[in-house]
Design an enzyme around this catalytic site. Structure first.
Site, PDB file in Angstrom:
ATOM      1  N   CYS A   1     -55.921  41.399  17.689  1.00 56.70           N
ATOM      2  CA  CYS A   1     -55.713  40.922  19.187  1.00 56.70           C
ATOM      3  C   CYS A   1     -54.528  41.270  19.652  1.00 56.70           C
ATOM      4  O   CYS A   1     -53.250  40.815  18.883  1.00 56.70           O
ATOM      5  CB  CYS A   1     -55.896  39.350  19.240  1.00 56.70           C
ATOM      6  SG  CYS A   1     -55.840  38.687  20.643  1.00 56.70           S
ATOM      7  N   CYS A   2     -54.182  41.754  20.906  1.00 56.12           N
ATOM      8  CA  CYS A   2     -52.768  41.898  21.471  1.00 56.12           C
ATOM      9  C   CYS A   2     -52.732  41.754  22.818  1.00 56.12           C
ATOM     10  O   CYS A   2     -53.703  41.543  23.293  1.00 56.12           O
ATOM     11  CB  CYS A   2     -52.316  43.426  21.097  1.00 56.12           C
ATOM     12  SG  CYS A   2     -53.010  44.796  21.844  1.00 56.12           S
ATOM     13  N   ALA A   3     -51.612  41.861  23.258  1.00 51.33           N
ATOM     14  CA  ALA A   3     -51.437  41.759  24.920  1.00 51.33           C
ATOM     15  C   ALA A   3     -52.702  42.203  25.961  1.00 51.33           C
ATOM     16  O   ALA A   3     -53.345  41.484  26.526  1.00 51.33           O
ATOM     17  CB  ALA A   3     -50.107  41.762  25.425  1.00 51.33           C
TER      18      ALA A   3
ATOM     19  N   ALA B   1     -55.685  39.549  24.388  1.00 48.91           N
ATOM     20  CA  ALA B   1     -55.816  38.082  24.047  1.00 48.91           C
ATOM     21  C   ALA B   1     -56.685  37.381  25.001  1.00 48.91           C
ATOM     22  O   ALA B   1     -57.388  36.254  24.617  1.00 48.91           O
ATOM     23  CB  ALA B   1     -54.415  37.481  24.110  1.00 48.91           C
TER      24      ALA B   1
ATOM     25  N   GLY C   1     -54.798  45.028  24.188  1.00 49.92           N
ATOM     26  CA  GLY C   1     -55.681  45.654  23.575  1.00 49.92           C
ATOM     27  C   GLY C   1     -55.571  47.158  23.465  1.00 49.92           C
ATOM     28  O   GLY C   1     -56.323  47.843  22.710  1.00 49.92           O
TER      29      GLY C   1
END
Length: 107
Positions: A11-13, A43, A15
């Site tokens: 999961c990141c800001a 996220a 993707g």
């Protein structure tokens, strides 16, 4: 380790930054003969993915580490481990190290 598929969500800001890491983790899993489904999502889509996927662990990119408690709340009482990806492994795009981190949370 059992042969059942391990599902690891990164999961990141947005993707995007984790997509190369996903590819490297998949390569490492293949070399280690680990049956794993590894994917990335922004996220904002975590709640949706928790409904759709049978996730074993969620690894957050270091840039969204501030969301750790929020994601843990979304997971609630589901048996899903949540952690922040080791910053050095993330920076080096070390798929093997990040895979090991995820698998150690699951087992």
């Amino acid at each position: 380790m059992s042969e059942e598929t391990k599902t690891i969500m990164l999961c990141c800001a947005a993707g995007m930054s984790t997509s190369m890491l996903v590819k490297r983790m998949q390569e490492a899993a293949s070399q280690k003969k680990v049956v794993a489904k590894i994917f990335a999502c922004p996220a904002a889509e975590v709640s949706e993915k928790l409904e759709q996927e049978n996730i074993n662990c969620i690894l957050l990119g270091p840039q969204v580490r501030y969301m750790l408690n929020d994601i843990k709340k979304k997971v609630g009482d589901k048996p899903i481990k949540v952690d922040v990806i080791n910053m050095q492994a993330y920076g080096m795009m070390n798929g093997e190290k990040v895979l090991e981190q995820g698998l150690s949370l699951i087992d």
